[in-house]
Design a protein around this motif. Structure first.
Motif, short mmCIF file in Angstrom:
data_model
loop_
_atom_site.label_atom_id
_atom_site.label_comp_id
_atom_site.label_asym_id
_atom_site.label_seq_id
_atom_site.Cartn_x
_atom_site.Cartn_y
_atom_site.Cartn_z
N ARG A 1 1.06 -1.41 -0.19
CA ARG A 1 0.24 0.10 -0.04
C ARG A 1 0.65 0.84 0.31
NH1 ARG A 1 -3.85 -2.45 5.01
NH2 ARG A 1 -1.59 -2.92 5.18
N ALA A 2 2.11 1.34 -0.15
CA ALA A 2 2.85 2.00 0.43
C ALA A 2 4.26 2.35 0.08
CB ALA A 2 3.08 3.40 1.82
N CYS A 3 4.95 3.07 -0.58
CA CYS A 3 6.71 3.27 -0.44
C CYS A 3 6.93 4.25 1.24
CB CYS A 3 6.68 3.95 -1.55
SG CYS A 3 8.84 3.67 -1.86
N GLU A 4 8.59 3.77 1.65
CA GLU A 4 8.30 4.39 2.93
C GLU A 4 9.51 5.76 2.79
OE1 GLU A 4 9.21 5.08 6.63
OE2 GLU A 4 8.12 3.88 5.90
N ILE B 1 10.34 5.97 -5.84
CA ILE B 1 11.45 5.67 -5.80
C ILE B 1 11.34 3.90 -5.73
CG2 ILE B 1 13.56 4.13 -3.82
CD1 ILE B 1 13.37 7.64 -2.63
N CYS B 2 10.07 3.39 -4.62
CA CYS B 2 9.89 2.01 -5.44
C CYS B 2 9.28 1.56 -6.52
CB CYS B 2 8.34 2.19 -3.61
SG CYS B 2 8.85 1.97 -2.14
N PRO C 1 6.48 -2.75 -9.75
CA PRO C 1 5.30 -1.99 -10.53
C PRO C 1 4.26 -1.31 -9.85
CG PRO C 1 5.63 -3.86 -11.71
CD PRO C 1 6.42 -4.22 -10.32
N MET C 2 4.31 0.08 -9.70
CA MET C 2 3.13 0.83 -9.33
C MET C 2 2.37 1.09 -10.02
SD MET C 2 4.01 5.14 -7.71
CE MET C 2 3.31 5.32 -9.09
N ALA D 1 -1.96 4.73 -5.00
CA ALA D 1 -1.19 4.25 -5.44
C ALA D 1 -1.08 3.58 -4.55
CB ALA D 1 -0.29 5.33 -5.28
N GLY D 2 -0.27 1.55 -5.32
CA GLY D 2 -0.03 0.94 -4.85
C GLY D 2 1.18 -0.14 -5.35
#
Length: 532
Positions: free
Chosen positions: A68-71, A76-77, A82-83, A100-101
């Protein structure tokens, strides 16, 4: 098996997939709700693993899930995985700030090889390869494609026109109102109730009929009238208190006599697990309980579906919400114990998670001067929006955490012995006696989804230590890129808190439920865990 054993997932060859699936009677598929968070998807996998074994079918699980999220910044993730737009991928409408995931291989979230030690398990991508189909056909919402997935014969099939057959257990057939879904109907129970299969009902699917009518009696009527609205089951202790007040019943010597009396009057004993604070949101399997239900309401999963010979058996739709662990009750302690064992010992994070958790545990001990350390899970993000959080203000929230941890500290300082949960094969963790109890001013660990800088400062000011306080650059390099994804970080935090000397969290959190189960598997004392 120890979580520290390195058995990360490796893709099987077509021949290995053929040999693995040949041990079973076909495939068991689900519509996986990939819009849910990982721990809820894990619940579905736990249930499906048991159901597949019950039917002796190879379980098919998704090849990916959605984090569910990027730090850090999403870009960057997105450089590593794939986003996606979760609304477009799952068909569920998410708020704009939650759309966004990140698409994560499921082999990063659960140890697939360890799952296979319990029962044959393959990914949807494995199934597609085995049938000569492109992996791009895998549906993004986790549902089973009843057409595309059945458009190609198995690659080892001589008759290339033979597409895999399908039987669908429609969602409405699983446990219609007024019924209790159980694993299997024992032969002696069938004999008591004169059960026989009666084919198909358009409203409820495959069913059986209980031929023996139960005559009206004070006992039967009192229990039936005590059933809560919308439910068909009573807690065993509640039943005992009802029976003891009836004129028709004399003195009952013991539980065995009560159980026999209930069977004589058309009621059966079922086995399940006590929910945290009476709710089944955390899906813990550490406290077995008995319940009682009218025999006429029972429907055995294996009795209705184990004899089917279609290649794929699909359970359609969602079944884990508002249900007990396993999405069913069990008719024997052996079956409930088997499910419990799967959850505690077979559904684990990958080796890297436990290796890192061991390192972080050691660093917490250093921060406390080698004294026992305590921890908490503070779920805030969506709980605040839904008004489920106990304290909205972060300073008040951490103060509440510290109050409960102080109770934990007092217990750790005064206990004379260590217990474990009453679970077969698990021994108390005696290693905690090699450390002194915490001091009142010792730092404590907090896992949280709070991201507001001011709120985090308030929590830290209360003495909390966060994951970033413990991680080193070497940790990040050894673990790799997945550690920048919050759902993977949560796996590490679950494993770390399973190692704490005392743990406190919210009873409505699936993250906390996973930690409780992990603590039980490690031999933690049940008195060192508190959910409220």
């Amino acid at each position: 098996m120890s979580p520290g054993r390195s058995i990360d997932h490796e893709e099987l060859s077509l021949e290995e997939l053929r040999d693995l699936t040949a041990r079973t009677n076909g495939f068991y598929a689900r519509d996986y709700s990939l819009y849910l968070g990982w721990n809820n998807v894990r619940y579905i996998i736990e249930t499906s693993l048991f159901q597949a074994k019950l039917l002796n079918r190879t379980l098919i699980i998704p090849s990916f899930v959605y984090a569910r999220a990027c730090e850090y910044d999403n870009a960057i993730c997105a450089d590593y995985t794939p986003m996606i737009d979760r609304t477009e991928a799952t068909g569920i409408e998410f708020p704009e700030d939650q759309r966004a995931g990140f698409r994560m291989p499921i082999s990063l979230m659960v140890n697939v090889t360890l799952l296979r030690e319990a029962h044959p398990v393959i990914l949807v991508s494995d199934y597609l390869r085995l049938h000569g189909l492109s992996s791009t056909l895998e549906k993004t919402d986790g549902s089973w494609d009843r057409d595309a997935y059945h458009s190609g014969a198995m690659v080892f099939e001589q008759d290339k026109s033979r597409a895999p057959s399908l039987y669908v257990i429609e969602n409405a057939y699983y446990d219609p109102k007024g019924t209790n879904r159980v694993d299997v109907l024992p032969e002696d129970m069938k004999a008591r109730g004169s059960w026989s299969p009666v084919g198909f009902n358009v409203d409820t699917g495959r069913i059986g009929a209980w031929g023996k009518e139960v005559p009206s009696s004070e006992i039967h009527d009192a229990l039936w009238n005590a059933l809560p609205e919308g439910q068909s089951v009573l807690d065993f202790d509640r039943v005992w208190s009802i029976i003891e007040c009836l004129d028709e019943v004399g003195d009952i010597e013991d539980e065995a006599e009560l159980e026999q009396l209930l069977r004589d009057y058309g009621w059966e004993i079922l086995y399940t697990f006590q929910g945290a604070l009476g709710m089944d949101l955390a899906k813990t399997v550490v406290e077995p309980v008995r319940q009682v239900a009218p025999r006429s309401t029972l429907r055995g999963f294996a009795d209705e579906y184990a004899d089917l010979d279609e290649d794929v058996l699909l359970l359609a739709g969602e079944t884990h919400l508002e249900r007990k662990p396993g999405s069913m009750r069990f008719t024997s302690t052996e079956a409930s114990g088997n499910f419990q064992g799967m959850v505690l010992h077979q559904v684990h994070a990958i080796d890297k998670v436990h290796t890192l958790a061991d390192k972080l545990h050691e660093r917490m001990l250093r921060l406390t001067g080698r004294r026992l350390w305590m921890g908490s899970h503070m779920r805030r993000g969506d709980f605040i929006k839904e008004d489920w959080v106990i304290e909205h203000d972060p300073a008040q929230h951490v103060a509440r955490v510290k109050e409960h941890l102080e109770t934990g500290r007092d217990f750790l300082a005064s206990r004379q012995e260590v217990r474990s949960y009453d679970i077969a094969g698990i021994k108390p963790d005696e290693t905690q006696f090699t450390h002194q109890p915490p001091n009142p001013d010792d730092p404590f660990y907090v896992a949280t989804d709070e991201r507001d800088p001011d709120a985090l400062k308030a929590i830290a000011a209360g003495g909390a230590v966060f994951l970033n306080d413990l991680l080193t650059i070497e940790d990040r390099q050894a673990f790799g890129w997945p550690l920048i994804v919050t759902d993977v970080r949560a796996l590490v935090e679950q494993a770390l808190l399973a190692r704490s000397a005392y743990f406190y969290a919210h009873s409505m959190s699936s993250v906390a439920g996973g930690i409780v189960n992990m603590r039980a598997a490690r031999g933690a004392d049940p008195r060192t865990t508190l959910l409220d």
